[in-house]
Design a protein around this motif. Structure first.
Motif, PDB file in Angstrom:
ATOM      1  N   ALA A  48      -3.210   5.029  19.827  1.00  0.00           N
ATOM      2  CA  ALA A  48      -4.305   4.182  19.353  1.00  0.00           C
ATOM      3  C   ALA A  48      -3.679   3.122  18.453  1.00  0.00           C
ATOM      4  CB  ALA A  48      -5.318   5.008  18.568  1.00  0.00           C
ATOM      5  N   TYR A  49      -4.201   1.909  18.530  1.00  0.00           N
ATOM      6  CA  TYR A  49      -3.651   0.796  17.754  1.00  0.00           C
ATOM      7  C   TYR A  49      -4.595   0.418  16.623  1.00  0.00           C
ATOM      8  CZ  TYR A  49      -0.182   0.116  21.400  1.00  0.00           C
ATOM      9  OH  TYR A  49       0.864   0.284  22.270  1.00  0.00           O
ATOM     10  N   LEU A  50      -3.996   0.128  15.454  1.00  0.00           N
ATOM     11  CA  LEU A  50      -4.742  -0.327  14.280  1.00  0.00           C
ATOM     12  C   LEU A  50      -4.132  -1.633  13.780  1.00  0.00           C
ATOM     13  CD1 LEU A  50      -5.378   2.710  11.916  1.00  0.00           C
ATOM     14  CD2 LEU A  50      -7.077   1.223  12.929  1.00  0.00           C
ATOM     15  N   SER A  51      -4.990  -2.539  13.341  1.00  0.00           N
ATOM     16  CA  SER A  51      -4.511  -3.786  12.740  1.00  0.00           C
ATOM     17  C   SER A  51      -3.739  -3.467  11.472  1.00  0.00           C
ATOM     18  CB  SER A  51      -5.688  -4.703  12.394  1.00  0.00           C
ATOM     19  OG  SER A  51      -6.351  -5.100  13.556  1.00  0.00           O
ATOM     20  N   LYS A  52      -2.753  -4.305  11.175  1.00  0.00           N
ATOM     21  CA  LYS A  52      -1.946  -4.098   9.970  1.00  0.00           C
ATOM     22  C   LYS A  52      -2.621  -4.740   8.769  1.00  0.00           C
ATOM     23  CE  LYS A  52       2.557  -3.795  12.211  1.00  0.00           C
ATOM     24  NZ  LYS A  52       3.878  -4.402  12.343  1.00  0.00           N
ATOM     25  N   ASN A  53      -3.868  -4.336   8.507  1.00  0.00           N
ATOM     26  CA  ASN A  53      -4.528  -4.776   7.282  1.00  0.00           C
ATOM     27  C   ASN A  53      -5.309  -3.621   6.665  1.00  0.00           C
ATOM     28  OD1 ASN A  53      -7.266  -4.780   8.280  1.00  0.00           O
ATOM     29  ND2 ASN A  53      -6.816  -6.708   9.303  1.00  0.00           N
ATOM     30  N   LYS A  54      -5.449  -3.696   5.361  1.00  0.00           N
ATOM     31  CA  LYS A  54      -6.042  -2.610   4.588  1.00  0.00           C
ATOM     32  C   LYS A  54      -7.471  -2.313   5.022  1.00  0.00           C
ATOM     33  CE  LYS A  54      -6.395  -1.168  -0.232  1.00  0.00           C
ATOM     34  NZ  LYS A  54      -6.146  -1.535  -1.615  1.00  0.00           N
ATOM     35  N   LEU A  83      -1.209   2.849   4.737  1.00  0.00           N
ATOM     36  CA  LEU A  83      -1.426   1.876   3.665  1.00  0.00           C
ATOM     37  C   LEU A  83      -0.101   1.513   2.980  1.00  0.00           C
ATOM     38  CD1 LEU A  83      -4.745   3.274   2.180  1.00  0.00           C
ATOM     39  CD2 LEU A  83      -4.454   1.129   3.411  1.00  0.00           C
ATOM     40  N   GLU A  84       0.749   2.522   2.754  1.00  0.00           N
ATOM     41  CA  GLU A  84       2.070   2.265   2.151  1.00  0.00           C
ATOM     42  C   GLU A  84       2.914   1.373   3.050  1.00  0.00           C
ATOM     43  OE1 GLU A  84       4.296   5.757   0.960  1.00  0.00           O
ATOM     44  OE2 GLU A  84       2.487   6.655   0.120  1.00  0.00           O
ATOM     45  N   LEU A  85       2.885   1.643   4.348  1.00  0.00           N
ATOM     46  CA  LEU A  85       3.647   0.877   5.332  1.00  0.00           C
ATOM     47  C   LEU A  85       3.240  -0.600   5.306  1.00  0.00           C
ATOM     48  CD1 LEU A  85       5.562   1.184   7.956  1.00  0.00           C
ATOM     49  CD2 LEU A  85       3.407   1.101   9.188  1.00  0.00           C
ATOM     50  N   GLU A  87       1.748  -2.225   2.809  1.00  0.00           N
ATOM     51  CA  GLU A  87       2.108  -2.848   1.540  1.00  0.00           C
ATOM     52  C   GLU A  87       3.584  -3.221   1.508  1.00  0.00           C
ATOM     53  OE1 GLU A  87       0.761  -0.543  -1.807  1.00  0.00           O
ATOM     54  OE2 GLU A  87      -1.287  -0.492  -1.030  1.00  0.00           O
ATOM     55  N   LYS A  88       4.434  -2.407   2.139  1.00  0.00           N
ATOM     56  CA  LYS A  88       5.867  -2.709   2.199  1.00  0.00           C
ATOM     57  C   LYS A  88       6.138  -3.976   3.005  1.00  0.00           C
ATOM     58  CE  LYS A  88       7.600   1.994   1.808  1.00  0.00           C
ATOM     59  NZ  LYS A  88       8.199   3.122   2.542  1.00  0.00           N
ATOM     60  N   GLU A  89       5.377  -4.162   4.084  1.00  0.00           N
ATOM     61  CA  GLU A  89       5.588  -5.319   4.954  1.00  0.00           C
ATOM     62  C   GLU A  89       5.123  -6.630   4.322  1.00  0.00           C
ATOM     63  OE1 GLU A  89       4.023  -4.824   8.860  1.00  0.00           O
ATOM     64  OE2 GLU A  89       5.338  -3.157   9.328  1.00  0.00           O
ATOM     65  N   ASN A  90       4.151  -6.549   3.421  1.00  0.00           N
ATOM     66  CA  ASN A  90       3.621  -7.779   2.796  1.00  0.00           C
ATOM     67  C   ASN A  90       4.367  -8.152   1.571  1.00  0.00           C
ATOM     68  OD1 ASN A  90       1.720  -7.992   4.759  1.00  0.00           O
ATOM     69  ND2 ASN A  90       0.141  -6.955   3.594  1.00  0.00           N
TER      70      ASN A  90
END
Length: 90
Positions: A48-54, A83-85, A87-90
């Protein structure tokens, strides 16, 4: 002739948006029922895919979208890891 490469698109299970695969994170359930984050996008199992936003992650957690999509119980620790992942990317 070099034709432009086709960008693979996937649908976010939380928001319903079609986005390029690289903008999404894949969560996979193996045959054994283990759920993990698939950063390569190539692990075998139900994905399943999720957008990379909180907002998308919190919406998926609130509505239990991943659990129903992957047909398995999801621990809150997986959402915390996502969520940690992000935050690391931003």
């Amino acid at each position: 002739m070099n034709r432009p490469r086709k960008v693979p698109m996937r649908k976010c299970v939380a928001t319903g948006e079609m986005r390029p695969k690289k903008e999404l994170v894949r969560i996979v359930r193996t045959k054994e029922g283990e759920v993990s984050i698939d950063l390569t996008g190539k692990k075998s199992g139900r994905g399943a895919y999720l957008s990379k936003n909180k907002e998308a992650i919190l919406q998926a957690k609130k509505k239990n979208i991943l659990a129903s999509h992957l047909e398995v119980n999801i621990n809150d620790s997986l959402y915390d890891e996502l969520l940690e992942l992000i935050e690391k990317e931003n």
